[in-house]
Design a protein around this motif. Structure first.
Motif, mmCIF file in Angstrom:
data_model
loop_
_atom_site.group_PDB
_atom_site.id
_atom_site.type_symbol
_atom_site.label_atom_id
_atom_site.label_comp_id
_atom_site.label_asym_id
_atom_site.label_seq_id
_atom_site.Cartn_x
_atom_site.Cartn_y
_atom_site.Cartn_z
ATOM 1 N N ARG A 16 0.759 -1.223 -0.030
ATOM 2 C CA ARG A 16 0.035 -0.215 -0.077
ATOM 3 C C ARG A 16 0.693 1.332 -0.101
ATOM 4 N NH1 ARG A 16 -5.328 -0.174 1.675
ATOM 5 N NH2 ARG A 16 -6.168 -2.429 2.369
ATOM 6 N N GLY A 17 0.040 2.397 -0.556
ATOM 7 C CA GLY A 17 1.038 3.576 -0.691
ATOM 8 C C GLY A 17 1.215 4.135 -1.996
ATOM 9 N N GLU A 18 1.299 5.528 -2.067
ATOM 10 C CA GLU A 18 1.582 6.325 -3.346
ATOM 11 C C GLU A 18 2.878 5.771 -3.724
ATOM 12 O OE1 GLU A 18 0.621 8.743 -6.459
ATOM 13 O OE2 GLU A 18 -0.354 8.360 -4.486
ATOM 14 N N GLY A 19 2.873 5.368 -5.009
ATOM 15 C CA GLY A 19 4.167 4.722 -5.415
ATOM 16 C C GLY A 19 4.354 3.220 -5.473
ATOM 17 N N ALA A 20 3.697 2.329 -4.814
ATOM 18 C CA ALA A 20 3.749 1.053 -4.738
ATOM 19 C C ALA A 20 4.174 0.363 -5.754
ATOM 20 C CB ALA A 20 2.434 0.389 -3.916
#
Length: 371
Positions: free
Chosen positions: A65-69
């Motif tokens: 998870r997360g921006e740029g995964a």
């Protein structure tokens, strides 16, 4: 395998396996059913003709998870992860800096997160590899509290359709959340048998109820590791640690289709230099299908020679056995590139005796995925 004296782990379905007569053996540190009273041959053929249920809960499951995964994962694999659309899944490879295969895995785009499934024997190494590569704001969450079931065979979709129509309508490599017999699941239309079917992730505490519901469906049978192995070998699918490992490259393993088109222009994945060179000049060896003549199978590590040549081996069998659907022995292995053409004559050195064989096209049994 577990170390000597080390207790074997169990999946959430261990009690069900024993109750239904599963013969339990050590595999990747777990006690797993190799077959049930019907036997490997019957379980294999049940999958080819109807639907078979396999417990694959020993595999590693995780969320990223997360921006740029997706970009973070691309730092470890030649797959095009950023181009993977929501509701879709892809087969991919982790590669080493020297161009070997660290592991193979599945990655799905669930919209707000990526879902990973990795091999049981490599899950600790894989998760450590991913965690070490993550930037701030991207996190890996392991999912040890989930079971994983594979429901495979030409009858799987029709059997599931009345209770889970959304899953039965999925395209090949599609993924969706749904309910089966009231159990919330995350399922993909994929598998490791060459047949149509589904891989179904569910809460561990609901695994037995889900398994019993699936086994109650028309034409469903329980199957163990033995049938899973003969099915995947007939389908020409690699087993990590046998057919692929850190010494084999995606090019040698005939897995270049896992390298995304965009990644072939950027060449920014681990081991790209070796992969690029082998794509350009050709590898020194190639993974091939092998059909021994006669009825005797050749197992892993069997040396391969050119007929009449008393010199050094030209390759080695990596997986071998009897194909119940094929009706004879089959194998996969690596041979020097000049000997890799379909129909090339080979000799397999089994117990000091040369058995004639030929290079055969893969898969041995045609794939029947939903298209």
């Amino acid at each position: 395998m577990a170390e000597s004296g080390e207790a074997l782990l169990e999946t959430p379905l261990a009690g069900l396996h024993r109750r239904l007569g599963g013969r339990m053996v050590p595999f990747a540190g777990y006690a797993m059913p190799v077959h049930y009273p019907a036997g490997i041959m019957a379980e294999h053929l049940a999958c080819r003709s109807g639907a078979a249920l396999f417990d694959v809960s020993h595999m590693g499951q995780a969320e990223l998870r997360g921006e740029g995964a997706a970009a973070a994962l691309e730092a470890l694999t030649p797959a095009d992860v950023r181009g993977l659309k929501p509701g879709r899944q892809r087969y991919a490879l982790f590669t080493t800096m020297t161009g070997g295969i660290f592991d193979d895995f599945m990655v799905a785009n669930l919209g707000d997160r990526l879902f990973l499934v990795v091999n049981a024997s490599r899950k600790e190494e894989d998760f450590a590899l991913v965690e070490a590569a993550l930037p701030a704001g991207v996190a890996l969450r392991r999912l040890p509290d989930r079971a994983l079931l594979a429901f495979q065979g030409p009858g799987a979709a029709a059997a599931l359709a009345p209770s889970a129509p959304d899953l039965a309508a999925l395209p090949f490599m599609g993924v969706a959340e749904a309910r089966i017999a009231g159990v919330p699941v995350l399922a993909s239309r994929s598998g490791y048998t060459g047949e149509d079917g589904f891989e179904i992730s569910a809460p561990a505490e609901e695994a037995e109820r889900l398994a019993e519901a699936l086994l109650a469906l028309p034409g469903a049978a329980l199957a163990g590791l033995g049938a899973r192995d003969s099915l995947r070998l007939e389908a020409g699918l690699c087993l990590y640690g046998n057919d692929i490992d850190e010494t084999t490259s995606p090019v040698e393993a005939a897995l270049t289709w896992t390298i995304g088109k965009r990644r072939r222009t950027e060449w920014d994945f681990p081991g790209a230099e070796r992969v690029r060179e082998e794509l350009s000049s050709g590898p020194s060896r190639l993974r091939v299908g092998i059909k021994p003549e006669g009825r005797q199978p050749a197992r892993g590590h069997t040396p391969i020679h050119a007929p009449g040549d008393g010199g050094a081996a030209i390759g080695e069998v990596t997986s071998g056995g009897f194909g119940p659907s094929l009706g004879g022995p089959m194998a996969m292995g690596y041979v020097a590139r000049p000997h890799a053409g379909d129909g090339t004559a080979l000799e397999l050195m089994v117990r000091g005796r040369a058995l004639p064989a030929r290079v055969a096209p893969l898969p041995f049994t045609p794939h029947r995925y939903a298209r």
